[in-house]
Write a protein that holds these residues in place. Structure first.
Motif, PDB file in Angstrom:
ATOM      1  N   VAL A  57      59.687  44.929  -3.742  1.00 17.00           N
ATOM      2  CA  VAL A  57      58.298  45.379  -3.802  1.00 17.00           C
ATOM      3  C   VAL A  57      57.454  44.682  -2.734  1.00 17.00           C
ATOM      4  CG1 VAL A  57      56.203  45.373  -5.215  1.00 17.00           C
ATOM      5  CG2 VAL A  57      58.388  46.024  -6.233  1.00 17.00           C
ATOM      6  N   ILE A  58      57.604  43.370  -2.625  1.00 19.34           N
ATOM      7  CA  ILE A  58      56.767  42.606  -1.689  1.00 19.34           C
ATOM      8  C   ILE A  58      57.079  42.968  -0.237  1.00 19.34           C
ATOM      9  CG2 ILE A  58      56.325  40.274  -0.804  1.00 19.34           C
ATOM     10  CD1 ILE A  58      56.527  39.341  -3.776  1.00 19.34           C
ATOM     11  N   GLU A  59      58.346  42.965   0.125  1.00 20.62           N
ATOM     12  CA  GLU A  59      58.695  43.275   1.511  1.00 20.62           C
ATOM     13  C   GLU A  59      58.688  44.770   1.782  1.00 20.62           C
ATOM     14  OE1 GLU A  59      62.294  41.157   2.480  1.00 20.62           O
ATOM     15  OE2 GLU A  59      61.208  39.238   2.526  1.00 20.62           O
ATOM     16  N   ALA A  66      52.958  46.974  11.117  1.00 25.14           N
ATOM     17  CA  ALA A  66      52.164  45.791  10.762  1.00 25.14           C
ATOM     18  C   ALA A  66      52.467  44.636  11.711  1.00 25.14           C
ATOM     19  CB  ALA A  66      52.458  45.373   9.334  1.00 25.14           C
ATOM     20  N   LEU A  67      51.409  43.958  12.146  1.00 22.13           N
ATOM     21  CA  LEU A  67      51.591  42.806  13.022  1.00 22.13           C
ATOM     22  C   LEU A  67      52.034  41.584  12.234  1.00 22.13           C
ATOM     23  CD1 LEU A  67      48.483  43.205  15.346  1.00 22.13           C
ATOM     24  CD2 LEU A  67      50.861  43.793  15.830  1.00 22.13           C
ATOM     25  N   GLN A  68      51.514  41.435  11.037  1.00 17.65           N
ATOM     26  CA  GLN A  68      51.919  40.328  10.171  1.00 17.65           C
ATOM     27  C   GLN A  68      52.570  40.900   8.927  1.00 17.65           C
ATOM     28  OE1 GLN A  68      48.289  38.036   9.591  1.00 17.65           O
ATOM     29  NE2 GLN A  68      49.126  36.478  10.949  1.00 17.65           N
ATOM     30  N   LYS A  69      53.847  40.734   8.840  1.00 21.92           N
ATOM     31  CA  LYS A  69      54.579  41.249   7.684  1.00 21.92           C
ATOM     32  C   LYS A  69      54.646  40.163   6.607  1.00 21.92           C
ATOM     33  CE  LYS A  69      57.348  44.369  10.426  1.00 21.92           C
ATOM     34  NZ  LYS A  69      57.179  45.707   9.968  1.00 21.92           N
ATOM     35  N   ILE A  70      54.548  40.594   5.374  1.00 25.62           N
ATOM     36  CA  ILE A  70      54.627  39.675   4.250  1.00 25.62           C
ATOM     37  C   ILE A  70      56.099  39.459   3.918  1.00 25.62           C
ATOM     38  CG2 ILE A  70      54.039  39.317   1.828  1.00 25.62           C
ATOM     39  CD1 ILE A  70      51.626  41.159   2.279  1.00 25.62           C
ATOM     40  N   HIS A  71      56.488  38.205   3.854  1.00 22.28           N
ATOM     41  CA  HIS A  71      57.867  37.869   3.519  1.00 22.28           C
ATOM     42  C   HIS A  71      57.906  37.267   2.113  1.00 22.28           C
ATOM     43  CE1 HIS A  71      59.288  38.693   7.543  1.00 22.28           C
ATOM     44  NE2 HIS A  71      58.250  38.025   8.010  1.00 22.28           N
TER      45      HIS A  71
END
Length: 110
Positions: A57-59, A66-71
């Motif tokens: 879900v998060i990734e 997106a320039l900043q991806k959530i890891h």
């Protein structure tokens, strides 16, 4: 302990304490709330899949552009799932039925 040794020991202890604090993971309230909300949205039938479901879900919410991806942060995910496992069976049942109650119960201890 003599005074010269004590003068060296105190700064060394302060430095060691600072390094321990520095390297311990610290998560913002926003990160904790996000992980709790994701956890409350996933299926709670099989504890074996909690970590994988949260990571998906998060990734999976990252856009390709997106320039900043959530890891996914496994240690924070583990904290949330451990908190879930500390709930009583009755609390888990209530949390599984009510997303808001789930978030309140899990945020309380994180």
């Amino acid at each position: 302990m003599t005074l010269p040794k004590l003068r060296l020991a105190i700064p060394a202890l302060v430095c060691i304490t600072f390094l321990i604090y520095w390297f311990m993971p610290h998560y913002s309230a926003e990160d904790k709330a996000y992980y709790v909300s994701v956890f409350c949205a996933i299926d709670h039938q099989d504890p074996q899949h909690f970590q994988n479901d949260m990571q998906r879900v998060i990734e999976g919410g990252n856009s390709d552009y997106a320039l900043q991806k959530i890891h996914y942060i496994p240690a924070l995910g583990k904290q949330v799932t451990e908190r879930w496992q500390q709930l009583s069976a009755q609390e888990r049942l209530k949390a599984g039925e009510d997303n808001h109650a789930c978030q309140q119960m899990l945020k309380r201890e994180l």
